[in-house]
Design a protein around this motif. Structure first.
Motif, short mmCIF file in Angstrom:
data_model
loop_
_atom_site.label_atom_id
_atom_site.label_comp_id
_atom_site.label_asym_id
_atom_site.label_seq_id
_atom_site.Cartn_x
_atom_site.Cartn_y
_atom_site.Cartn_z
N UNK A 34 0.83 -1.21 0.00
CA UNK A 34 0.00 0.00 0.00
C UNK A 34 0.87 1.26 0.00
N UNK A 35 1.92 1.25 0.81
CA UNK A 35 2.81 2.43 0.87
C UNK A 35 3.50 2.64 -0.48
N UNK A 36 4.02 1.57 -1.06
CA UNK A 36 4.79 1.74 -2.31
C UNK A 36 3.87 2.02 -3.50
N UNK A 37 2.62 1.56 -3.44
CA UNK A 37 1.65 1.94 -4.49
C UNK A 37 1.37 3.44 -4.38
N UNK A 38 1.15 3.92 -3.16
CA UNK A 38 0.92 5.37 -2.96
C UNK A 38 2.11 6.16 -3.49
N UNK A 39 3.31 5.72 -3.15
CA UNK A 39 4.53 6.40 -3.63
C UNK A 39 4.56 6.47 -5.16
N UNK A 40 4.36 5.31 -5.81
CA UNK A 40 4.44 5.30 -7.28
C UNK A 40 3.33 6.15 -7.89
N UNK A 41 2.16 6.17 -7.25
CA UNK A 41 1.04 6.95 -7.78
C UNK A 41 1.20 8.46 -7.58
N UNK A 42 2.06 8.86 -6.66
CA UNK A 42 2.23 10.29 -6.36
C UNK A 42 2.65 11.08 -7.60
N UNK A 43 3.67 10.61 -8.29
CA UNK A 43 4.11 11.29 -9.52
C UNK A 43 4.01 10.38 -10.75
N UNK A 44 3.34 9.25 -10.58
CA UNK A 44 3.21 8.24 -11.65
C UNK A 44 4.56 7.86 -12.24
N UNK A 45 5.46 7.52 -11.36
CA UNK A 45 6.77 7.00 -11.73
C UNK A 45 7.13 5.91 -10.72
N UNK A 46 8.18 5.15 -11.04
CA UNK A 46 8.72 4.21 -10.05
C UNK A 46 9.48 5.06 -9.02
N UNK A 47 8.89 5.23 -7.86
CA UNK A 47 9.31 6.22 -6.87
C UNK A 47 10.58 5.76 -6.13
N UNK A 48 11.65 6.56 -6.17
CA UNK A 48 12.88 6.14 -5.49
C UNK A 48 12.82 6.33 -3.98
N UNK A 49 13.51 5.49 -3.26
CA UNK A 49 13.62 5.65 -1.80
C UNK A 49 14.72 4.77 -1.26
N UNK A 50 15.11 5.03 -0.02
CA UNK A 50 15.86 4.05 0.77
C UNK A 50 14.93 3.63 1.89
N UNK A 51 14.79 2.32 2.04
CA UNK A 51 13.93 1.77 3.08
C UNK A 51 14.77 0.84 3.94
N UNK A 52 14.53 0.81 5.23
CA UNK A 52 15.23 -0.17 6.05
C UNK A 52 14.49 -0.42 7.34
N UNK A 53 14.70 -1.63 7.89
CA UNK A 53 14.09 -1.98 9.17
C UNK A 53 15.03 -1.58 10.30
N UNK A 54 14.43 -1.21 11.42
CA UNK A 54 15.20 -1.08 12.65
C UNK A 54 14.67 -2.13 13.62
N UNK A 55 15.54 -3.07 13.95
CA UNK A 55 15.18 -4.15 14.87
C UNK A 55 16.19 -4.20 16.00
#
Ligand code: H2U
Ligand code: ZN
Length: 343
Positions: free
Chosen positions: A258-279
């Motif tokens: 859901x988050x990455x669909x929202x991201x891609x839909x924001x500018x209708x591109x494959x939205x760049x990011x850095x994602x990481x878990x903190x455990x």
């Protein structure tokens, strides 16, 4: 409510961010053109991650069908390191650091990203992150396992083939170290995990939440630095990926999509990011203070090409943002729920 300059406190890192909402109105004279959709083939003969292809060092990838994990051919950390001679002077401190670096492909398909996989395939990605962490946690030399995804050329990602990385090492790195200290101190004082208290407040307020399900919530944190920064937080004090129940893994996969669909839909591109878990760290201790979460740090600001840079004041003084977390949350929440390539 938040339309004048102010600073906000990040209780996880115990650092401040400067918020300047009035500046979001300033004219933008930089480039704003939309980049053409980046077409990718389903298989790329020159991709070092596609099934069957050759990687650096002459190894060939197997003809894999689901996820695929291998040891990074250019690992930043090595399992065995020699002791290094110490400088006697306290201003020249070194420590040996050993570790493990792996690359994890999400899919044999060169052209699909996380939001375009099926939910089952996305769940497999969460499973492999959890299984890899569990396996690496068995190594007593490893203090911390960092799972992350660098996506898009704008984030310095070298290959569009959907993949993530794991760097696991003998010392806890800076960011988790800050979060460990803050969460421990909060727990000592309040007898409850910091992030569960924070989540309860956000659930009441609702204005920064972008999506949620039974086990996880995605929100733009109050103290966000990046324009469309998102944090995905577990609903209970589960401290690591391996400790997640299977229903939670599926719920996490669903929310990530859901988050990455929202991201891609924001500018209708494959939205760049850095994602990481903190455990929690791997120290054989219980971590009742630690709540598993993921941070998404995307650089884009106004369009497919206008990106935020950490320069000038931010590099020398402190992070700063113009668009407020509340406005960013509304924009992400109100986007269509179907990926733009499937509409
Ligand atoms: P990015 O996710 O930042 O693009 O990094 C991809 C990783 O893939 C990078 O850490 C590794 C690089 O060392 N790699 C290999 O392990 N084998 C190769 O043949 C090329 C790249
Ligand atoms: Zn590929």
């Amino acid at each position: 409510m938040f339309d004048t300059p102010h600073r906000r406190f990040n209780p996880l890192t115990r650092e401040w961010v400067l918020v300047s909402p009035h500046r979001a109105k300033r004219p933008w004279q930089g480039q704003v053109s939309k980049v053409p959709a980046d077409f990718q083939p389903t298989y790329d003969p020159s991709c070092y991650l596609c099934p069957g292809n050759e990687r650096a060092g002459g190894v060939n990838n197997p003809d894999y069908k689901g996820t695929f994990t291998f040891d990074n051919d250019f690992a930043a950390l090595l399992p065995e390191v020699e002791q290094i001679a110490q400088e006697a002077h306290p201003l020249f401190v070194t420590e040996p650091e050993s570790g493990i670096c792996r690359v994890i492909c999400f899919s044999p398909r060169h052209d699909l990203t996380l939001p375009q996989l099926s939910l089952d395939e996305a769940e497999q990605v969460i499973n492999i992150w959890s299984d890899q962490t569990e396996e690496i946690f068995k190594n007593p030399k490893i203090a911390y396992v960092q799972v992350f995804e660098n996506k898009g050329a704008q984030m310095g990602c070298s290959n569009p083939h959907p993949h993530s990385q794991i760097w696991a090492q003998s010392r806890i790195p800076n960011e988790p170290e800050k979060e460990l200290a803050a969460q421990k101190a909060y727990f000592m004082e309040n007898h409850r995990p910091l992030l569960l208290d924070y989540l309860a407040e956000e659930q009441q307020r609702q204005d920064r939440i972008i999506a949620s399900n039974k086990h996880f919530t995605a929100l733009v944190p109050f103290w966000a630095i990046w324009p469309f920064e998102v944090m995905v937080v577990a609903h209970r004090a589960v401290s690591s990926l391996p400790a997640l129940l299977q229903v939670e893994r599926r719920a996490l996969a669903e929310l990530f999509q859901q988050v990455t669909i929202a991201y891609d839909n924001l500018f209708e591109i494959s939205f760049p990011y850095s994602m990481g878990f903190h455990q929690s760290p791997n120290d054989q201790q219980a971590h009742p203070e630690w709540v598993l979460h993921a941070h998404f740090y995307p650089p884009l600001l106004r369009s497919a090409t206008v990106k935020k840079f950490m320069v000038g004041y931010e590099l020398l003084a402190m992070p700063q943002r113009d668009i407020t977390a509340e406005i960013a949350a509304v924009r992400l929440r109100d986007l269509p729920k179907i990926h733009y390539t499937k509409r």
